[in-house]
Motif scaffolding. Structure first.
Motif, PDB file in Angstrom:
ATOM      1  N   ALA A   1       0.787  -1.079  -0.066  1.00 37.39           N
ATOM      2  CA  ALA A   1      -0.079  -0.163  -0.164  1.00 37.39           C
ATOM      3  C   ALA A   1       0.823   1.339  -0.093  1.00 37.39           C
ATOM      4  O   ALA A   1       1.709   1.394   1.041  1.00 37.39           O
ATOM      5  N   ASP A   2       0.662   2.113  -0.972  1.00 34.72           N
ATOM      6  CA  ASP A   2       1.214   3.303  -0.970  1.00 34.72           C
ATOM      7  C   ASP A   2       0.410   4.502  -0.893  1.00 34.72           C
ATOM      8  O   ASP A   2       1.141   5.668  -1.203  1.00 34.72           O
ATOM      9  N   THR A   3      -0.789   4.345  -0.812  1.00 37.32           N
ATOM     10  CA  THR A   3      -1.696   5.461  -0.853  1.00 37.32           C
ATOM     11  C   THR A   3      -2.521   5.586   0.474  1.00 37.32           C
ATOM     12  O   THR A   3      -2.835   4.759   0.774  1.00 37.32           O
ATOM     13  N   ALA A   4      -2.429   6.780   1.055  1.00 36.91           N
ATOM     14  CA  ALA A   4      -3.323   7.195   2.187  1.00 36.91           C
ATOM     15  C   ALA A   4      -4.468   7.842   1.745  1.00 36.91           C
ATOM     16  O   ALA A   4      -4.488   8.827   1.223  1.00 36.91           O
ATOM     17  N   LEU A   5      -5.560   7.302   2.422  1.00 38.86           N
ATOM     18  CA  LEU A   5      -6.749   8.106   2.172  1.00 38.86           C
ATOM     19  C   LEU A   5      -6.935   9.105   3.428  1.00 38.86           C
ATOM     20  O   LEU A   5      -6.980   8.433   4.519  1.00 38.86           O
ATOM     21  N   ILE A   6      -7.229  10.278   3.257  1.00 41.70           N
ATOM     22  CA  ILE A   6      -7.057  11.398   4.403  1.00 41.70           C
ATOM     23  C   ILE A   6      -8.539  11.879   4.358  1.00 41.70           C
ATOM     24  O   ILE A   6      -9.041  12.744   3.599  1.00 41.70           O
ATOM     25  N   PRO A   7      -9.254  11.307   5.526  1.00 40.32           N
ATOM     26  CA  PRO A   7     -10.664  11.955   5.551  1.00 40.32           C
ATOM     27  C   PRO A   7     -10.249  13.368   6.221  1.00 40.32           C
ATOM     28  O   PRO A   7      -9.831  13.388   7.352  1.00 40.32           O
ATOM     29  N   THR A   8     -11.408  14.482   5.890  1.00 38.95           N
ATOM     30  CA  THR A   8     -10.927  15.622   6.312  1.00 38.95           C
ATOM     31  C   THR A   8     -12.670  16.103   6.567  1.00 38.95           C
ATOM     32  O   THR A   8     -13.506  16.062   5.556  1.00 38.95           O
ATOM     33  N   GLY A   9     -13.041  16.307   7.737  1.00 41.62           N
ATOM     34  CA  GLY A   9     -14.301  16.848   7.981  1.00 41.62           C
ATOM     35  C   GLY A   9     -14.538  18.434   8.952  1.00 41.62           C
ATOM     36  O   GLY A   9     -13.648  19.103   8.480  1.00 41.62           O
ATOM     37  N   SER A  10     -15.183  18.359   9.666  1.00 37.41           N
ATOM     38  CA  SER A  10     -15.461  19.564  10.624  1.00 37.41           C
ATOM     39  C   SER A  10     -16.173  19.187  11.637  1.00 37.41           C
ATOM     40  O   SER A  10     -16.962  18.066  11.775  1.00 37.41           O
TER      41      SER A  10
ATOM     42  N   ILE B   1     -16.086  22.344   2.670  1.00 35.76           N
ATOM     43  CA  ILE B   1     -15.438  23.322   1.847  1.00 35.76           C
ATOM     44  C   ILE B   1     -14.525  24.115   2.495  1.00 35.76           C
ATOM     45  O   ILE B   1     -13.408  24.971   1.833  1.00 35.76           O
ATOM     46  N   GLY B   2     -14.393  24.360   3.921  1.00 34.56           N
ATOM     47  CA  GLY B   2     -13.506  25.118   4.693  1.00 34.56           C
ATOM     48  C   GLY B   2     -12.131  24.614   4.525  1.00 34.56           C
ATOM     49  O   GLY B   2     -11.131  25.210   4.935  1.00 34.56           O
ATOM     50  N   ASN B   3     -11.895  23.285   4.280  1.00 35.71           N
ATOM     51  CA  ASN B   3     -10.672  22.676   4.140  1.00 35.71           C
ATOM     52  C   ASN B   3      -9.963  22.849   2.713  1.00 35.71           C
ATOM     53  O   ASN B   3      -8.809  22.583   2.379  1.00 35.71           O
ATOM     54  N   ASP B   4     -10.706  23.228   1.799  1.00 36.63           N
ATOM     55  CA  ASP B   4     -10.284  23.384   0.198  1.00 36.63           C
ATOM     56  C   ASP B   4      -8.827  24.094   0.077  1.00 36.63           C
ATOM     57  O   ASP B   4      -7.968  23.797  -0.496  1.00 36.63           O
TER      58      ASP B   4
ATOM     59  N   SER C   1      -6.752  24.679   2.484  1.00 37.84           N
ATOM     60  CA  SER C   1      -5.464  23.925   3.031  1.00 37.84           C
ATOM     61  C   SER C   1      -5.279  22.759   2.188  1.00 37.84           C
ATOM     62  O   SER C   1      -3.842  22.680   2.232  1.00 37.84           O
ATOM     63  N   ILE C   2      -6.083  22.198   1.698  1.00 37.90           N
ATOM     64  CA  ILE C   2      -5.560  21.017   0.950  1.00 37.90           C
ATOM     65  C   ILE C   2      -4.825  21.376  -0.372  1.00 37.90           C
ATOM     66  O   ILE C   2      -3.786  20.749  -0.602  1.00 37.90           O
ATOM     67  N   TRP C   3      -5.441  22.419  -1.173  1.00 38.45           N
ATOM     68  CA  TRP C   3      -4.650  23.088  -2.137  1.00 38.45           C
ATOM     69  C   TRP C   3      -3.374  23.598  -1.894  1.00 38.45           C
ATOM     70  O   TRP C   3      -2.429  23.157  -2.659  1.00 38.45           O
ATOM     71  N   ASN C   4      -3.138  24.328  -0.718  1.00 40.48           N
ATOM     72  CA  ASN C   4      -1.944  24.715  -0.344  1.00 40.48           C
ATOM     73  C   ASN C   4      -0.880  23.419  -0.152  1.00 40.48           C
ATOM     74  O   ASN C   4       0.359  23.485  -0.446  1.00 40.48           O
ATOM     75  N   THR C   5      -1.275  22.500   0.586  1.00 42.22           N
ATOM     76  CA  THR C   5      -0.558  21.408   1.092  1.00 42.22           C
ATOM     77  C   THR C   5      -0.236  20.529  -0.095  1.00 42.22           C
ATOM     78  O   THR C   5       1.027  20.109  -0.269  1.00 42.22           O
ATOM     79  N   ALA C   6      -1.082  20.250  -0.987  1.00 40.91           N
ATOM     80  CA  ALA C   6      -0.881  19.564  -2.263  1.00 40.91           C
ATOM     81  C   ALA C   6      -0.052  20.222  -3.192  1.00 40.91           C
ATOM     82  O   ALA C   6       1.089  19.490  -3.659  1.00 40.91           O
ATOM     83  N   ASN C   7       0.170  21.429  -3.385  1.00 44.32           N
ATOM     84  CA  ASN C   7       1.123  22.043  -4.155  1.00 44.32           C
ATOM     85  C   ASN C   7       2.295  22.152  -3.510  1.00 44.32           C
ATOM     86  O   ASN C   7       3.361  21.897  -4.600  1.00 44.32           O
ATOM     87  N   ASP C   8       2.551  22.352  -2.233  1.00 45.32           N
ATOM     88  CA  ASP C   8       3.646  22.251  -1.756  1.00 45.32           C
ATOM     89  C   ASP C   8       4.550  20.896  -1.929  1.00 45.32           C
ATOM     90  O   ASP C   8       5.677  20.705  -2.251  1.00 45.32           O
ATOM     91  N   LEU C   9       3.598  20.044  -1.555  1.00 39.81           N
ATOM     92  CA  LEU C   9       4.144  18.468  -1.528  1.00 39.81           C
ATOM     93  C   LEU C   9       4.444  18.125  -3.177  1.00 39.81           C
ATOM     94  O   LEU C   9       5.586  17.194  -3.270  1.00 39.81           O
ATOM     95  N   THR C  10       3.626  18.526  -3.987  1.00 35.76           N
ATOM     96  CA  THR C  10       4.019  18.273  -5.372  1.00 35.76           C
ATOM     97  C   THR C  10       5.356  18.839  -5.692  1.00 35.76           C
ATOM     98  O   THR C  10       6.196  18.139  -6.639  1.00 35.76           O
ATOM     99  N   ALA C  11       5.434  20.040  -5.293  1.00 35.59           N
ATOM    100  CA  ALA C  11       6.536  20.773  -6.152  1.00 35.59           C
ATOM    101  C   ALA C  11       8.012  20.560  -5.398  1.00 35.59           C
ATOM    102  O   ALA C  11       8.959  20.524  -6.093  1.00 35.59           O
ATOM    103  N   GLU C  12       7.824  19.866  -4.306  1.00 38.57           N
ATOM    104  CA  GLU C  12       9.004  19.296  -3.603  1.00 38.57           C
ATOM    105  C   GLU C  12       9.090  17.738  -3.887  1.00 38.57           C
ATOM    106  O   GLU C  12      10.324  17.411  -3.214  1.00 38.57           O
ATOM    107  N   GLY C  13       8.372  17.379  -4.593  1.00 40.05           N
ATOM    108  CA  GLY C  13       8.611  16.025  -4.872  1.00 40.05           C
ATOM    109  C   GLY C  13       8.285  15.034  -3.811  1.00 40.05           C
ATOM    110  O   GLY C  13       9.318  13.830  -3.808  1.00 40.05           O
ATOM    111  N   LEU C  14       7.480  15.264  -2.948  1.00 39.33           N
ATOM    112  CA  LEU C  14       7.369  14.281  -1.763  1.00 39.33           C
ATOM    113  C   LEU C  14       6.062  13.605  -2.173  1.00 39.33           C
ATOM    114  O   LEU C  14       6.222  12.296  -1.401  1.00 39.33           O
ATOM    115  N   ALA C  15       5.106  13.690  -2.789  1.00 38.64           N
ATOM    116  CA  ALA C  15       4.119  12.758  -2.889  1.00 38.64           C
ATOM    117  C   ALA C  15       2.945  13.252  -4.027  1.00 38.64           C
ATOM    118  O   ALA C  15       3.190  14.546  -4.482  1.00 38.64           O
TER     119      ALA C  15
END
Length: 267
Positions: free
Chosen positions: A22-31, A116-119, A121-135
């Motif tokens: 398994a190389d994939t983490a499913l990350i549930p995000t709620g409120s 929707i309030g998580n969008d 933060s997820i966008w910011n995190t995703a862009n950083d991790l992708t740009a840094e070649g982490l995930a």
């Protein structure tokens, strides 16, 4: 081989063993926020976790990471029980946890997001991790997906998702009927502010026939926290909605796992 799918229920050795395939983490995000007088504050978290569990059961090569439950819900703050981190705090926490998941060997992170309030933060995190070649990072938004699928469900009276309305209430009735009190359910719709100004959500309005962003706090728009009609909800409808979502998300995760990794991540 461990059959557990929830990371938090595993020992560290079980997780290491499970990650051999398994190389994939499913990350549930709620409120934790107002969802009307008939639904619990943790609706988004409860639904995100249940969908993640079901997708994991239907999909190979994935593990469910711990739930982000208290997130960013400041616009609902006037209603008792709503909890909110600041946006910078949520971004920091999300980034740190995702970096730890990468450090432990996850190469793909897929958010199952119900708020929707998580969008941002997820966008910011995703862009950083992708740009840094982490995930490689992906996301599906549960309620917009349910709304889209609802357009094709003749059983629904409200074919589009409305906050604490028929779709949301039906889903919670299917998952946790013990937490739904329909004797307290009320119907409330967002009222026009003027002849040409119709609020649609806390962050969207229709002005002159077109949708723009005008930001409101929830108490400006609703007295009850409801923005729809939950009276026609049922557990059967909810199970149908969840089944359709899980089927689609499972297929989407399978496709996501075929997308090439960012440069710098080993195969």
């Amino acid at each position: 081989m461990s059959r557990k799918k929830l990371m938090e229920e595993m020992t560290w050795t079980e997780l290491r063993e499970a990650m051999a395939s398994a190389d994939t983490a499913l990350i549930p995000t709620g409120s934790v926020e107002v969802e009307g007088p008939h639904l619990p504050l943790a609706v988004d978290s409860i639904v995100a976790m249940e969908v993640a569990r079901r997708v994991a059961d239907a999909t190979e090569g994935v593990i469910v990471a711990p739930l982000f439950n208290v997130t960013y819900s400041s616009w609902h703050g006037a209603f008792s029980g709503t909890l909110s981190l600041t946006m910078p705090t949520l971004m920091t926490v999300m980034s740190q946890i995702c970096r730890d998941l990468c450090r432990h060997g996850f190469k793909r992170l897929f958010f199952i997001n119900s708020h929707i309030g998580n969008d941002a933060s997820i966008w910011n995190t995703a862009n950083d991790l992708t740009a840094e070649g982490l995930a490689r990072v992906g996301m599906v938004s549960i309620w917009p997906l349910a709304s889209e699928m609802g357009q094709h469900m003749s059983e629904l009276k409200e074919n589009s998702f409305l906050h604490a309305g028929e779709i949301m209430t039906s889903v919670v009735m299917a998952i946790r009927p013990d937490l739904v009190d329909m004797s307290q359910a009320v119907t409330e719709y967002l009222k026009p502010k003027s002849e040409g100004y119709q609020p649609l959500l806390s962050s969207k309005s229709k002005v002159g026939g077109r949708v723009i962003s005008i930001y409101h706090t929830s108490e400006e728009l609703t007295q009850s926290g409801v923005m729809g009609n939950p009276s026609q909800a049922s557990a059967d409808k909810g199970e149908m909605i969840i089944g359709n979502m899980v089927e689609y998300i499972s297929q989407a995760v399978d496709e996501f796992r075929q997308v090439p990794l960012p440069p710098g991540i080993g195969a």
